[in-house]
Design a protein around this motif. Structure first.
Motif, short mmCIF file in Angstrom:
data_model
loop_
_atom_site.label_atom_id
_atom_site.label_comp_id
_atom_site.label_asym_id
_atom_site.label_seq_id
_atom_site.Cartn_x
_atom_site.Cartn_y
_atom_site.Cartn_z
N ASN A 84 0.72 -1.03 0.10
CA ASN A 84 0.06 0.01 0.00
C ASN A 84 0.86 1.38 -0.19
OD1 ASN A 84 -2.34 -1.36 0.09
ND2 ASN A 84 -2.19 -1.96 2.21
N THR A 85 2.10 1.17 0.23
CA THR A 85 3.00 2.28 0.39
C THR A 85 3.98 2.07 -0.85
OG1 THR A 85 4.43 1.67 2.14
CG2 THR A 85 2.41 2.73 2.81
N PRO A 86 4.53 3.43 -1.26
CA PRO A 86 5.80 3.25 -2.08
C PRO A 86 6.93 2.38 -1.50
CG PRO A 86 4.89 5.46 -2.02
CD PRO A 86 4.16 4.70 -0.89
N GLU A 87 7.12 2.51 -0.07
CA GLU A 87 8.37 2.19 0.45
C GLU A 87 8.02 0.55 0.55
OE1 GLU A 87 7.77 6.30 1.47
OE2 GLU A 87 6.26 4.57 1.95
N GLU A 88 6.83 0.07 0.89
CA GLU A 88 6.66 -1.45 0.83
C GLU A 88 6.80 -2.05 -0.30
OE1 GLU A 88 2.50 -1.68 2.25
OE2 GLU A 88 3.07 -2.02 4.44
N ALA A 89 6.42 -1.18 -1.53
CA ALA A 89 6.36 -1.61 -2.85
C ALA A 89 8.01 -1.70 -3.30
CB ALA A 89 5.69 -1.00 -3.89
N CYS B 29 -0.56 -2.18 -8.63
CA CYS B 29 -0.07 -2.04 -9.83
C CYS B 29 0.74 -0.61 -10.14
CB CYS B 29 -1.08 -2.40 -10.92
SG CYS B 29 -0.41 -2.11 -12.66
N GLN B 30 -0.20 0.29 -9.77
CA GLN B 30 0.20 1.59 -10.03
C GLN B 30 1.57 2.12 -9.09
OE1 GLN B 30 -0.54 3.53 -12.67
NE2 GLN B 30 -1.93 1.61 -13.06
N ILE B 31 1.39 1.50 -7.77
CA ILE B 31 2.55 1.91 -6.86
C ILE B 31 3.68 1.29 -7.35
CG2 ILE B 31 3.28 1.72 -4.66
CD1 ILE B 31 0.53 1.94 -3.71
N ILE B 32 3.81 -0.04 -7.76
CA ILE B 32 4.68 -1.02 -8.09
C ILE B 32 5.44 -0.09 -9.58
CG2 ILE B 32 5.53 -3.07 -9.12
CD1 ILE B 32 3.78 -4.44 -7.22
N GLN B 33 4.57 0.17 -10.36
CA GLN B 33 5.07 0.79 -11.51
C GLN B 33 5.74 2.08 -11.31
OE1 GLN B 33 1.58 0.16 -14.34
NE2 GLN B 33 3.08 0.05 -15.79
N ASP B 34 5.28 2.87 -10.25
CA ASP B 34 6.09 4.16 -9.88
C ASP B 34 7.36 3.89 -9.41
OD1 ASP B 34 3.98 5.74 -10.41
OD2 ASP B 34 2.95 5.98 -8.74
#
Length: 182
Positions: free
Chosen positions: A10-15, A64-69
């Motif tokens: 759910n967060t950019p850091e986790e991803a 998906c969007q977070i992982i692509q970011d």
């Protein structure tokens, strides 16, 4: 078509942690989406040389969007596929296919497997090359950028627009699929 039932980041850091751990844990990693001709090109290239790979299918994932970011931050592109060989991004479907046609893809995979592993003490000392790679893409000169990013910069505008249109279409398909599942 089923939905993704695994862990959601759910967060950019986790991803980012997930992406980095996955890339480190597997010699070859592909971040893909369903129905993408570029993803098919990349997977076909590895299948043709009998190389196993870890495929992270982003279609149907709420993160998906977070992982692509995260992939954008790491590689300078968020389009799929993003292909990693021994923790280095080699580009997307076109680059992977080209390396395969030139006979370089198998060598790239095999080269790292045969190389001796670095001692932990050496890993703590970042080389100049590693420091340059750590620079954000916009701060790198063309000589400092990885080859796949230089190729991306030199792509004709029409091809870049086609890649972006394909990405937008895949994203719309994913959103429709998610809406239909809810």
């Amino acid at each position: 078509m089923g939905s993704y039932n695994g862990k959601v980041y759910n967060t950019p850091e986790e991803a980012e942690e997930y992406v980095k751990e996955t890339i480190k844990a597997h010699p070859v990693v592909l971040f893909t989406k369903r129905f993408s001709p570029y993803c098919y090109k990349a997977t076909s290239a590895f299948k043709s040389i009998n190389v196993q790979y870890e495929e992270i299918l982003l279609s149907g994932r709420s993160d998906c969007q977070i992982i692509q970011d995260v992939l954008l931050k790491m590689t300078g592109a968020r389009t799929v596929p993003r292909v990693f060989v021994h923790e280095n991004c080699i580009g997307g479907g076109n680059e992977t296919s080209a390396l395969n046609k030139e006979g370089k893809l198998k060598k790239l995979v095999d080269k790292e497997e045969d190389a001796p592993k670095e001692e932990p003490a050496q890993e703590n000392q970042a080389s100049t090359e590693q420091q340059e790679e750590a620079k954000p893409a916009e701060e790198q000169t063309s000589e400092e950028k990885p080859k796949e990013e230089q190729a991306e910069d030199q792509k004709p505008a029409e091809e870049q627009k086609a890649d972006e249109a394909q990405e937008a279409e895949a994203t719309q398909e994913d959103q429709k699929e998610q809406t239909a599942q809810e």
